[in-house]
Design a protein around this motif. Structure first.
Motif, PDB file in Angstrom:
ATOM      1  N   GLU A 139       0.813  -1.212   0.000  1.00 37.54           N
ATOM      2  CA  GLU A 139       0.000   0.000   0.000  1.00 37.54           C
ATOM      3  C   GLU A 139       0.848   1.264   0.000  1.00 37.54           C
ATOM      4  OE1 GLU A 139      -3.364  -0.077   2.627  1.00 37.54           O
ATOM      5  OE2 GLU A 139      -3.898  -2.121   2.043  1.00 37.54           O
ATOM      6  N   ILE A 140       2.086   1.162   0.462  1.00 32.98           N
ATOM      7  CA  ILE A 140       3.025   2.282   0.300  1.00 32.98           C
ATOM      8  C   ILE A 140       3.337   2.461  -1.186  1.00 32.98           C
ATOM      9  CG2 ILE A 140       5.408   3.032   0.686  1.00 32.98           C
ATOM     10  CD1 ILE A 140       5.256   1.710   3.458  1.00 32.98           C
ATOM     11  N   ASN A 141       3.630   1.363  -1.850  1.00 24.14           N
ATOM     12  CA  ASN A 141       3.963   1.414  -3.281  1.00 24.14           C
ATOM     13  C   ASN A 141       2.784   1.904  -4.122  1.00 24.14           C
ATOM     14  OD1 ASN A 141       6.570   0.467  -2.855  1.00 24.14           O
ATOM     15  ND2 ASN A 141       5.984  -1.687  -3.091  1.00 24.14           N
ATOM     16  N   GLU A 142       1.565   1.620  -3.668  1.00 24.53           N
ATOM     17  CA  GLU A 142       0.370   2.030  -4.397  1.00 24.53           C
ATOM     18  C   GLU A 142      -0.057   3.457  -4.066  1.00 24.53           C
ATOM     19  OE1 GLU A 142      -2.463  -0.970  -3.396  1.00 24.53           O
ATOM     20  OE2 GLU A 142      -1.620  -2.454  -4.788  1.00 24.53           O
ATOM     21  N   GLY A 143       0.676   4.099  -3.164  1.00 21.88           N
ATOM     22  CA  GLY A 143       0.362   5.475  -2.797  1.00 21.88           C
ATOM     23  C   GLY A 143      -0.849   5.619  -1.896  1.00 21.88           C
ATOM     24  N   ILE A 144      -1.185   4.544  -1.182  1.00 17.44           N
ATOM     25  CA  ILE A 144      -2.350   4.578  -0.284  1.00 17.44           C
ATOM     26  C   ILE A 144      -1.962   5.111   1.097  1.00 17.44           C
ATOM     27  CG2 ILE A 144      -4.099   3.162   0.872  1.00 17.44           C
ATOM     28  CD1 ILE A 144      -3.972   1.263  -1.549  1.00 17.44           C
ATOM     29  N   ILE A 145      -0.779   4.722   1.554  1.00 14.58           N
ATOM     30  CA  ILE A 145      -0.308   5.178   2.870  1.00 14.58           C
ATOM     31  C   ILE A 145       1.097   5.772   2.741  1.00 14.58           C
ATOM     32  CG2 ILE A 145      -1.703   3.511   4.139  1.00 14.58           C
ATOM     33  CD1 ILE A 145       0.809   1.823   4.562  1.00 14.58           C
ATOM     34  N   LYS A 146       1.461   6.570   3.724  1.00 13.61           N
ATOM     35  CA  LYS A 146       2.778   7.193   3.759  1.00 13.61           C
ATOM     36  C   LYS A 146       3.862   6.141   4.004  1.00 13.61           C
ATOM     37  CE  LYS A 146       0.764  11.329   5.882  1.00 13.61           C
ATOM     38  NZ  LYS A 146       0.699  12.147   7.117  1.00 13.61           N
ATOM     39  N   PRO A 147       5.079   6.414   3.571  1.00 14.79           N
ATOM     40  CA  PRO A 147       6.168   5.478   3.861  1.00 14.79           C
ATOM     41  C   PRO A 147       6.363   5.312   5.371  1.00 14.79           C
ATOM     42  CG  PRO A 147       6.822   7.011   2.147  1.00 14.79           C
ATOM     43  CD  PRO A 147       5.511   7.522   2.704  1.00 14.79           C
ATOM     44  N   ILE A 148       6.373   4.071   5.820  1.00 13.26           N
ATOM     45  CA  ILE A 148       6.611   3.750   7.221  1.00 13.26           C
ATOM     46  C   ILE A 148       7.112   2.318   7.287  1.00 13.26           C
ATOM     47  CG2 ILE A 148       4.206   3.000   7.575  1.00 13.26           C
ATOM     48  CD1 ILE A 148       4.488   3.983  10.498  1.00 13.26           C
ATOM     49  N   LYS A 149       8.025   2.059   8.189  1.00 17.25           N
ATOM     50  CA  LYS A 149       8.503   0.691   8.360  1.00 17.25           C
ATOM     51  C   LYS A 149       7.369  -0.148   8.957  1.00 17.25           C
ATOM     52  CE  LYS A 149      13.412   1.764   8.885  1.00 17.25           C
ATOM     53  NZ  LYS A 149      14.593   1.689   9.777  1.00 17.25           N
ATOM     54  N   PRO A 150       7.055  -1.294   8.354  1.00 15.96           N
ATOM     55  CA  PRO A 150       5.958  -2.125   8.861  1.00 15.96           C
ATOM     56  C   PRO A 150       6.116  -2.497  10.330  1.00 15.96           C
ATOM     57  CG  PRO A 150       6.664  -2.915   6.717  1.00 15.96           C
ATOM     58  CD  PRO A 150       7.658  -1.864   7.136  1.00 15.96           C
ATOM     59  N   GLU A 151       7.364  -2.754  10.738  1.00 16.61           N
ATOM     60  CA  GLU A 151       7.606  -3.124  12.132  1.00 16.61           C
ATOM     61  C   GLU A 151       7.233  -1.985  13.081  1.00 16.61           C
ATOM     62  OE1 GLU A 151      10.366  -5.404   9.462  1.00 16.61           O
ATOM     63  OE2 GLU A 151       9.804  -3.288   9.691  1.00 16.61           O
ATOM     64  N   GLN A 152       7.558  -0.736  12.670  1.00 20.59           N
ATOM     65  CA  GLN A 152       7.236   0.420  13.502  1.00 20.59           C
ATOM     66  C   GLN A 152       5.719   0.620  13.585  1.00 20.59           C
ATOM     67  OE1 GLN A 152       9.175   2.056  15.375  1.00 20.59           O
ATOM     68  NE2 GLN A 152      11.225   1.694  14.598  1.00 20.59           N
ATOM     69  N   LEU A 153       5.046   0.407  12.470  1.00 17.18           N
ATOM     70  CA  LEU A 153       3.590   0.534  12.478  1.00 17.18           C
ATOM     71  C   LEU A 153       2.964  -0.503  13.397  1.00 17.18           C
ATOM     72  CD1 LEU A 153       0.945   1.736  11.483  1.00 17.18           C
ATOM     73  CD2 LEU A 153       1.097   0.256   9.467  1.00 17.18           C
ATOM     74  N   PHE A 154       3.449  -1.725  13.336  1.00 14.78           N
ATOM     75  CA  PHE A 154       2.904  -2.784  14.185  1.00 14.78           C
ATOM     76  C   PHE A 154       3.144  -2.478  15.657  1.00 14.78           C
ATOM     77  CE2 PHE A 154       2.949  -7.042  16.176  1.00 14.78           C
ATOM     78  CZ  PHE A 154       1.654  -7.418  15.856  1.00 14.78           C
TER      79      PHE A 154
END
Length: 203
Positions: A139-154
């Protein structure tokens, strides 16, 4: 018949222990109280569970094996990252409201009995976040969400869900809330946490 009776008695003990731990917590609960709640004598309780620690671990496992598959399903289904965050938050908070001693128990055992937690981690039902991570990257690549490390989001999702339970006494004092008001605050967080995180990452 004897084996069936053993299973029934053990189930009754676990259900009674859940109720007592729910009311008193790990430190406040007494084996005699649990025996009384289960309608058995203390000697029989010790026959099934030699100590309060072992009984508490058994209660925790029984609850973990209910929650973990649900969390795993949410993390690994084909839903969007926004839906994963909403569903995780709703399910986790709903479950822990019913069993508020669980987060503190995990923190306590991480420090006191890490081997017990290690056994849980190696269990087949322990949540796997690979699909969650892949969904974030997609979803980062698709421009849906801002760049964020998945681990940090979790970690953000976990932290915002867990903190109000482990810090209940001090938060109640800071916020000047009684038990009923604090319960409502937790109910409100089912949407507040999800909305906060989603708004922070969506484009």
């Amino acid at each position: 018949m004897a084996k069936e009776k053993d299973v029934t008695t053990e189930t009754e003990i676990l259900n009674a222990a859940k109720r007592v731990f729910q009311q008193k917590g790990m430190d406040g609960a007494r084996m005699q109280e649990i025996a009384d709640e289960a309608g058995i004598n203390k000697a029989l309780l010790h026959y099934y569970f030699r100590s309060k620690q072992l009984l508490f671990e058994a209660v925790f496992k029984s609850l973990f094996f209910v929650l973990a598959p649900e969390i795993n399903k949410i993390l690994n289904d084909d839903s969007s990252i926004f839906d994963k965050i909403k569903n995780f938050t709703n399910n986790y908070i709903s479950f822990v409201i019913k069993h508020p001693f669980l987060p503190n128990f995990i923190i306590q055992e991480l420090n006191r009995n890490p081997e017990f937690i290690t056994k849980l981690i190696t269990n087949q039902y322990f949540p796997n976040i690979e699909n969650f991570k892949n969904t974030v990257k997609k979803e980062i690549n698709e421009g849906i969400i801002k760049p964020i490390k998945p681990e940090q989001l979790f970690i953000n999702v976990l932290a915002l869900n867990i903190f109000p339970f482990v810090s209940k006494p001090i938060l109640k004092e800071f916020l000047k809330l009684n038990d009923k008001q604090y319960h409502q605050l937790l109910e409100d967080r089912k949407t507040e946490v999800a909305d906060f995180i989603i708004n922070s990452i969506k484009i």
